[in-house]
Motif scaffolding. Structure first.
Motif, PDB file in Angstrom:
ATOM      1  N   THR B   6       0.440  -0.975  -0.224  1.00 19.66           N
ATOM      2  CA  THR B   6       0.124   0.254  -0.013  1.00 19.66           C
ATOM      3  C   THR B   6       1.257   1.666  -0.086  1.00 19.66           C
ATOM      4  O   THR B   6       2.191   1.373   0.381  1.00 19.66           O
ATOM      5  N   LEU B   7       0.550   2.211  -0.739  1.00 17.82           N
ATOM      6  CA  LEU B   7       1.407   3.421  -0.835  1.00 17.82           C
ATOM      7  C   LEU B   7       0.186   4.181  -0.578  1.00 17.82           C
ATOM      8  O   LEU B   7      -0.376   4.939  -1.264  1.00 17.82           O
ATOM      9  N   TRP B  17       7.007  10.637  -5.821  1.00 18.49           N
ATOM     10  CA  TRP B  17       7.487   9.294  -7.323  1.00 18.49           C
ATOM     11  C   TRP B  17       7.953   8.923  -7.637  1.00 18.49           C
ATOM     12  O   TRP B  17       7.936   7.915  -7.788  1.00 18.49           O
ATOM     13  N   ARG B  18       9.218   9.032  -6.503  1.00 19.63           N
ATOM     14  CA  ARG B  18      10.756   8.241  -6.486  1.00 19.63           C
ATOM     15  C   ARG B  18       9.582   6.703  -6.594  1.00 19.63           C
ATOM     16  O   ARG B  18      10.407   5.466  -7.642  1.00 19.63           O
ATOM     17  N   VAL B  19       8.569   6.374  -5.702  1.00 14.79           N
ATOM     18  CA  VAL B  19       8.637   4.991  -5.286  1.00 14.79           C
ATOM     19  C   VAL B  19       7.225   4.693  -6.120  1.00 14.79           C
ATOM     20  O   VAL B  19       7.614   3.306  -6.805  1.00 14.79           O
ATOM     21  N   MET B  20       7.184   5.162  -6.323  1.00 21.16           N
ATOM     22  CA  MET B  20       5.850   4.876  -7.857  1.00 21.16           C
ATOM     23  C   MET B  20       6.843   4.372  -9.180  1.00 21.16           C
ATOM     24  O   MET B  20       6.629   3.449  -9.635  1.00 21.16           O
ATOM     25  N   ILE B  21       8.125   5.650  -9.248  1.00 23.55           N
ATOM     26  CA  ILE B  21       8.799   4.499 -10.489  1.00 23.55           C
ATOM     27  C   ILE B  21       9.007   3.401 -10.382  1.00 23.55           C
ATOM     28  O   ILE B  21       9.314   2.660 -10.862  1.00 23.55           O
ATOM     29  N   GLN B  56       4.653  12.128   7.354  1.00 18.85           N
ATOM     30  CA  GLN B  56       5.221  12.937   6.131  1.00 18.85           C
ATOM     31  C   GLN B  56       4.896  11.449   4.440  1.00 18.85           C
ATOM     32  O   GLN B  56       4.255  10.129   4.805  1.00 18.85           O
ATOM     33  N   LEU B  57       4.844  11.754   3.841  1.00 16.65           N
ATOM     34  CA  LEU B  57       4.274  11.136   2.444  1.00 16.65           C
ATOM     35  C   LEU B  57       5.570  10.978   1.490  1.00 16.65           C
ATOM     36  O   LEU B  57       6.115  11.627   1.677  1.00 16.65           O
ATOM     37  N   PRO B  58       6.155  10.238   1.128  1.00  9.53           N
ATOM     38  CA  PRO B  58       4.714   8.284   0.827  1.00  9.53           C
ATOM     39  C   PRO B  58       5.331   7.416   1.935  1.00  9.53           C
ATOM     40  O   PRO B  58       6.373   7.862   2.328  1.00  9.53           O
ATOM     41  N   THR B  59       4.027   7.144   2.174  1.00 14.42           N
ATOM     42  CA  THR B  59       4.271   6.686   3.500  1.00 14.42           C
ATOM     43  C   THR B  59       3.729   4.789   2.660  1.00 14.42           C
ATOM     44  O   THR B  59       2.894   4.717   1.987  1.00 14.42           O
ATOM     45  N   ASN B  65       5.870  -4.492   6.968  1.00 16.17           N
ATOM     46  CA  ASN B  65       6.939  -3.334   6.281  1.00 16.17           C
ATOM     47  C   ASN B  65       6.620  -2.366   6.727  1.00 16.17           C
ATOM     48  O   ASN B  65       5.829  -2.382   5.134  1.00 16.17           O
ATOM     49  N   VAL B  66       7.254  -1.480   7.402  1.00 17.23           N
ATOM     50  CA  VAL B  66       6.154   0.050   6.795  1.00 17.23           C
ATOM     51  C   VAL B  66       7.684   1.219   7.099  1.00 17.23           C
ATOM     52  O   VAL B  66       8.200   1.048   6.961  1.00 17.23           O
ATOM     53  N   LEU B  67       7.618   1.277   5.759  1.00 19.06           N
ATOM     54  CA  LEU B  67       8.447   2.056   4.867  1.00 19.06           C
ATOM     55  C   LEU B  67       7.999   4.087   4.549  1.00 19.06           C
ATOM     56  O   LEU B  67       7.581   4.499   4.153  1.00 19.06           O
ATOM     57  N   SER B  68       8.760   5.036   5.084  1.00 17.73           N
ATOM     58  CA  SER B  68       8.608   6.542   5.349  1.00 17.73           C
ATOM     59  C   SER B  68       9.699   7.226   4.220  1.00 17.73           C
ATOM     60  O   SER B  68       9.279   8.352   5.080  1.00 17.73           O
ATOM     61  N   GLU B  69      10.498   6.538   4.211  1.00 18.51           N
ATOM     62  CA  GLU B  69      11.833   7.367   3.569  1.00 18.51           C
ATOM     63  C   GLU B  69      11.563   7.097   2.256  1.00 18.51           C
ATOM     64  O   GLU B  69      12.129   5.257   2.274  1.00 18.51           O
ATOM     65  N   SER B  70      11.549   7.420   0.951  1.00 19.06           N
ATOM     66  CA  SER B  70      11.175   7.131  -0.526  1.00 19.06           C
ATOM     67  C   SER B  70      12.932   5.926  -0.614  1.00 19.06           C
ATOM     68  O   SER B  70      13.003   5.763  -1.481  1.00 19.06           O
ATOM     69  N   TYR B  71      14.196   6.829  -0.440  1.00 18.66           N
ATOM     70  CA  TYR B  71      14.993   6.373  -0.777  1.00 18.66           C
ATOM     71  C   TYR B  71      15.277   4.990   0.243  1.00 18.66           C
ATOM     72  O   TYR B  71      15.721   3.865  -0.945  1.00 18.66           O
ATOM     73  N   ALA B  72      15.074   5.015   1.137  1.00 18.03           N
ATOM     74  CA  ALA B  72      14.568   3.325   1.315  1.00 18.03           C
ATOM     75  C   ALA B  72      13.894   2.838   1.298  1.00 18.03           C
ATOM     76  O   ALA B  72      14.025   1.278   0.684  1.00 18.03           O
TER      77      ALA B  72
END
Lengths: 266, 207
Positions: B6-7, B17-21, B56-59, B65-72
């Motif tokens: 889920t995003l 956008w990074r995550v979606m790409i 913050q977004l993205p989440t 597993n929950v990640l809220s840092e786009s690079y992560a």
């Protein structure tokens, strides 16, 4: 095409090969070769660094963890603006430290160097990226939160360094202190949830600890109260004696064991 | 796999956008997603704060597993789904090193976008113009292949052109932008409100 009857002797192609052929005792061969191979690798590396820099410390911890001791290093002075010297600018147009060269490869951001070294030397030293999906997710998450953590720290302890004299405001510094307090409570909570003796992303020492521990060490160096932040205090005590951390401990801290008290009241 | 993901995201947010790409590149289309309104402060809603105390977004959630840092998220996806979709971390050590280097410079690039100091942004843009110049036409940021460096930096480049940056003044960045805006993963994740209003702003037209 004629078939040769002469068995061609395999020439050692590199230093590793030459060493391999000169060690005859089976039980010492692999260990000696690996150690010498590591040292040879390290000799092709150069780190330009500065005292008082958590990013530089991250790289030094990683080099130790990956058994790459023996790298060339040069300590530069931020106060004397040596990070803006031609020597640095030639390899890093941003004039920042750490600056790292491995052969012809230049990598200039502490996180980039850490990832690069773990990837390139995956099979030696300590494994810094865990296999478990859950631990990996948490490691990446904390690593990148670590950037925010570091920024919030700098905004307080290096306020005067980053903000020109005419632009400094007491109110801004106070806001930064509040932001740091909020950040500290978050990390205290993260460690609380994982339990005593844990590293920041779980049971193992990972890249998350490599990048975050220097920030935590700086907090205590600048007077953070372990009574107010007991979990961070425990984490600090857990890691300060780790060999890679001890080996890279800031030299000027060893010379002056007493730090500052900028953070004692937050 | 994607159905366990889920995003929570906001339109026009480069980190989202990074995550979606990355999800598109790894063939993880079909993930659950919820578009939140940054304007309406939905990123500070109780629902989001419950899974991400930083609000913050993205989440991003993948199972537990929950990640809220786009690079992560990008690193995590590439690591967990290495064998599917596009290979985003190249094998060659020189390319890899350059990829890591540009990824982290990408954080500085993005920060300069958010700060009101136009001179600093110009200096930064010229650096990237130089990087692309050195690699030659048709190149990606870290060399011949599309990598994580492009995943994380393209959204910043997309944003500067949306805000009116002149491709005449920054031809290499302009070329790079044209090269990537047609890439399937980027087309698929193009900010919806940019599609609704194709004409952007002109904040950066004179820099």
């Amino acid at each position: 095409m004629t078939r040769s009857n002469v068995v061609k002797k395999r020439e050692p192609q590199c230093l590793h090969g030459e060493l391999l052929s000169s060690f005859h005792h089976p039980s010492t061969t692999s260990l000696s070769v690996v150690r010498i191979h590591s040292e040879t690798m390290a000799k092709a590396m150069t780190l330009l660094w500065g005292a008082g820099s958590p990013p530089c410390w991250r790289v030094m911890i990683t080099l130790e963890e990956k058994n790459l001791q023996g790298y060339n290093q040069k300590l530069l002075s931020f106060d004397k603006m040596e990070h803006k010297s031609k020597e640095v600018l030639d390899i890093n147009p941003r004039g920042q430290l750490p600056t790292f060269k491995h052969g012809n490869t230049i990598v200039n951001d502490s996180y980039a160097v850490c990832f690069y070294l773990e990837s390139k030397f995956k099979s030696q030293g300590n494994k810094l990226i865990p296999d478990s999906q859950e631990e990996q997710a948490l490691m990446y998450q904390r690593m990148f939160e670590g950037l925010t953590f570091y920024d919030k720290l700098n905004a307080v302890i290096y306020y005067d360094w980053f903000v020109p004299e005419g632009e400094r405001h007491e109110s801004a510094l106070n806001r930064n202190k509040e932001a740091l307090t909020t950040e500290l409570k978050l990390w205290e909570g993260y460690l609380q949830k994982l339990g005593s003796g844990s590293h920041v992303a779980g049971p193992s020492f990972t890249l998350a600890d490599v990048v975050i521990f220097p920030t935590v060490a700086y907090l205590f160096r600048f007077g953070l109260s372990a009574k107010r932040y007991p979990k961070l205090g425990e984490y600090h005590n857990l890691l300060k004696d780790r060999p890679s951390v001890k080996a890279s401990w800031p030299p000027h801290w060893l010379e002056n064991p007493e730090g500052q008290d900028t953070l004692k009241d937050i | 796999m994607a159905k366990y993901m889920t995003l929570l995201w906001g339109s026009g947010s480069p980190p989202c956008w990074r995550v979606m790409i990355a999800l598109e590149e790894k063939n993880l289309q079909g993930y659950n997603q919820k578009l939140l309104s940054l304007e309406k402060l939905e990123h500070k809603s109780k629902e989001l704060l419950a899974i991400n105390p930083r609000g913050q977004l993205p989440t991003f959630k993948h199972g537990d597993n929950v990640l809220s840092e786009s690079y992560a998220v990008c690193f995590y996806l590439e690591s967990q789904f290495k064998s599917q979709g596009t290979k985003l971390i190249p094998d060659g050590p020189a390319e890899q090193a350059l990829m890591y280097q540009r990824m982290f410079e990408g954080l500085t690039f993005y920060e300069k976008l958010n700060v009101r100091n136009k001179e600093a942004l110009v200096t930064e843009l010229r650096l990237w113009e130089g990087y692309l110049q050195k690699l030659g036409s048709g190149s990606y940021l870290a060399g011949p292949s599309f990598t994580l460096a492009d995943v994380v930096v393209f959204p910043t480049v997309g944003t500067v052109f949306r805000f009116g940056l002149s491709p005449e003044r920054y031809p290499k960045l302009g070329e790079y932008h044209n090269l990537l805006k047609e890439r399937p993963s980027i087309r698929a994740s193009w900010p919806p409100h940019w599609l609704e209003s194709p004409k952007g702003l002109d904040t950066l037209k004179d820099i």
